[in-house]
Scaffold this active site. Sequence first.
Site, mmCIF file in Angstrom:
data_model
loop_
_atom_site.group_PDB
_atom_site.id
_atom_site.type_symbol
_atom_site.label_atom_id
_atom_site.label_comp_id
_atom_site.label_asym_id
_atom_site.label_seq_id
_atom_site.Cartn_x
_atom_site.Cartn_y
_atom_site.Cartn_z
ATOM 1 N N ASP A 32 0.848 -1.197 0.000
ATOM 2 C CA ASP A 32 0.000 0.000 0.000
ATOM 3 C C ASP A 32 0.881 1.244 0.000
ATOM 4 O OD1 ASP A 32 -3.255 0.258 0.951
ATOM 5 O OD2 ASP A 32 -2.055 2.086 1.014
ATOM 6 N N ASP A 53 3.747 2.438 -4.421
ATOM 7 C CA ASP A 53 2.863 3.267 -5.251
ATOM 8 C C ASP A 53 2.669 2.487 -6.540
ATOM 9 O OD1 ASP A 53 1.553 5.002 -6.888
ATOM 10 O OD2 ASP A 53 2.929 6.689 -6.595
ATOM 11 N N VAL A 54 1.455 1.960 -6.744
ATOM 12 C CA VAL A 54 1.244 1.049 -7.877
ATOM 13 C C VAL A 54 1.402 1.749 -9.232
ATOM 14 C CG1 VAL A 54 -0.243 -0.557 -6.594
ATOM 15 C CG2 VAL A 54 -1.284 1.346 -7.886
ATOM 16 N N TYR A 144 -13.183 7.570 -14.295
ATOM 17 C CA TYR A 144 -13.093 6.366 -13.451
ATOM 18 C C TYR A 144 -13.595 5.146 -14.238
ATOM 19 C CZ TYR A 144 -13.931 3.161 -9.554
ATOM 20 O OH TYR A 144 -13.926 2.069 -8.719
ATOM 21 N N LYS A 148 -11.561 1.585 -15.327
ATOM 22 C CA LYS A 148 -12.008 0.252 -14.910
ATOM 23 C C LYS A 148 -12.380 -0.611 -16.125
ATOM 24 C CE LYS A 148 -11.333 0.790 -10.526
ATOM 25 N NZ LYS A 148 -10.368 -0.044 -9.801
HETATM 26 N N1 LIG Z 1 -15.712 1.455 -2.589
HETATM 27 C C1 LIG Z 1 -16.408 1.291 -3.702
HETATM 28 O O1 LIG Z 1 -17.591 1.686 -3.821
HETATM 29 C C2 LIG Z 1 -15.789 0.542 -4.866
HETATM 30 C C3 LIG Z 1 -16.667 -0.023 -5.831
HETATM 31 C C4 LIG Z 1 -16.124 -0.701 -6.905
HETATM 32 C C5 LIG Z 1 -14.759 -0.840 -7.031
HETATM 33 N N2 LIG Z 1 -13.950 -0.288 -6.095
HETATM 34 C C6 LIG Z 1 -12.507 -0.474 -6.287
HETATM 35 O O2 LIG Z 1 -12.027 -1.262 -5.215
HETATM 36 C C7 LIG Z 1 -10.661 -0.954 -4.967
HETATM 37 C C8 LIG Z 1 -10.466 -0.670 -3.495
HETATM 38 O O3 LIG Z 1 -11.290 0.445 -3.154
HETATM 39 P P1 LIG Z 1 -11.703 0.779 -1.659
HETATM 40 O O4 LIG Z 1 -13.133 1.119 -1.675
HETATM 41 O O5 LIG Z 1 -11.209 -0.258 -0.742
HETATM 42 O O6 LIG Z 1 -10.872 2.144 -1.468
HETATM 43 P P2 LIG Z 1 -10.172 2.719 -0.161
HETATM 44 O O7 LIG Z 1 -9.906 4.144 -0.490
HETATM 45 O O8 LIG Z 1 -10.983 2.403 1.042
HETATM 46 O O9 LIG Z 1 -8.812 1.895 -0.077
HETATM 47 C C9 LIG Z 1 -7.874 1.989 -1.122
HETATM 48 C C10 LIG Z 1 -6.511 1.579 -0.607
HETATM 49 O O10 LIG Z 1 -5.615 1.725 -1.717
HETATM 50 C C11 LIG Z 1 -4.475 2.460 -1.272
HETATM 51 N N3 LIG Z 1 -3.913 3.196 -2.407
HETATM 52 C C12 LIG Z 1 -4.381 4.319 -3.003
HETATM 53 N N4 LIG Z 1 -3.553 4.710 -3.978
HETATM 54 C C13 LIG Z 1 -2.547 3.806 -4.014
HETATM 55 C C14 LIG Z 1 -1.379 3.678 -4.805
HETATM 56 N N5 LIG Z 1 -1.069 4.573 -5.765
HETATM 57 N N6 LIG Z 1 -0.566 2.621 -4.591
HETATM 58 C C15 LIG Z 1 -0.860 1.723 -3.620
HETATM 59 N N7 LIG Z 1 -1.927 1.810 -2.824
HETATM 60 C C16 LIG Z 1 -2.763 2.844 -3.027
HETATM 61 C C17 LIG Z 1 -4.982 3.372 -0.186
HETATM 62 O O11 LIG Z 1 -3.936 3.816 0.679
HETATM 63 C C18 LIG Z 1 -6.004 2.484 0.516
HETATM 64 O O12 LIG Z 1 -5.407 1.691 1.528
HETATM 65 C C19 LIG Z 1 -10.323 0.241 -5.884
HETATM 66 O O13 LIG Z 1 -9.664 -0.253 -7.024
HETATM 67 C C20 LIG Z 1 -11.685 0.802 -6.243
HETATM 68 O O14 LIG Z 1 -11.652 1.447 -7.504
HETATM 69 C C21 LIG Z 1 -14.426 0.397 -5.005
#
Ligand SMILES: NC(=O)c1ccc[n+]([C@@H]2O[C@H](COP(=O)([O-])OP(=O)(O)OC[C@H]3O[C@@H](n4cnc5c(N)ncnc54)[C@H](O)[C@@H]3O)[C@@H](O)[C@H]2O)c1
Length: 255
Positions: A32, A53-54, A144, A148
């Site tokens: 992370d 950082d991905v 976004y 995706k």
């Molecule tokens: N929450 C939703 O409604 C939702 C719905 C569909 C898909 N998603 C996808 O699910 C995944 C996780 O989302 P979430 O809701 O858990 O978000 P979140 O913000 O709760 O957690 C995201 C995590 O990714 C980390 N992160 C952010 N940028 C980063 C980077 N450049 N390198 C490494 N780590 C990084 C953050 O520090 C955090 O720990 C994402 O890809 C998001 O697009 C989320």
Amino acid sequence: MSVALVTGGGGGIGAAICARLAALGHAVVVADLDLDAAERVAKEVGGTAVRTDVADPADNAAMVAHAVAAHGSLDVVVLAAGIQSDVPPDPGIDPARYRRALGVNLDGVVFGVDAALPALPAGGQVVVVASLAALGPEQANPVYALTKAAAVAYVRAMSTPLAPRGVRINAVCPGFTDTPFLGITARLLRKQKMPLLSPDEVAAAVETVVTGSGTGEAWALVPGRPAQRYEFPDLPVGLHADGTEIVLKPFMSAK
Ligand SMILES: NC(=O)c1ccc[n+]([C@@H]2O[C@H](COP(=O)([O-])OP(=O)(O)OC[C@H]3O[C@@H](n4cnc5c(N)ncnc54)[C@H](O)[C@@H]3O)[C@@H](O)[C@H]2O)c1
């Protein structure tokens, strides 16, 4: 012991996936951007943490090197790191925000797969956490949706060259999930009585995919239903001389 690496594992959906995979018996690497958060989750699941950082190819290579050095191998890679694009659909696009959204949500998938492949054995696999926004019209957040949808296209296209190596790659496409990611949208959705997924429900969908056997698939997930394999229509690409359709079928389709 099977070794799993989860990007974005420090919070939200990624943290729930770390807990699921640990409960399934995997040693877990939590990657992370937020190292403190990654270390907290790693402590909870008995794994290790690496700051990543991905969007950065070198960081992706370093997280894979960490997994192999710390645990001896790498078997399952879940690419869950992602951000809201924060690019509204109105004119006057902010190039820096646009690039950052593509950097994390799309480069993070391409560089993550690229870094993981040399380490993944036959039987290894990648799961990309995409979004329902990849499969249907997303009005508020087109950039976004673009990131995706591109990630899902990449997963489907990569499944064919990875198959001879015995490596599977799939996507999970959740709807709105109750994490910090939603920001103020969560309150608006609750006001509209819109049910939200829990992070653990998304982790359960990832478990379905990890313990399954398919490849090149996208699994849609909405509240109140188990994850369902999304059926992409056959793609007509032309006509045979006799006038019948030439159809591209998904590789290893279960149909
Ligand atoms: N929450 C939703 O409604 C939702 C719905 C569909 C898909 N998603 C996808 O699910 C995944 C996780 O989302 P979430 O809701 O858990 O978000 P979140 O913000 O709760 O957690 C995201 C995590 O990714 C980390 N992160 C952010 N940028 C980063 C980077 N450049 N390198 C490494 N780590 C990084 C953050 O520090 C955090 O720990 C994402 O890809 C998001 O697009 C989320």
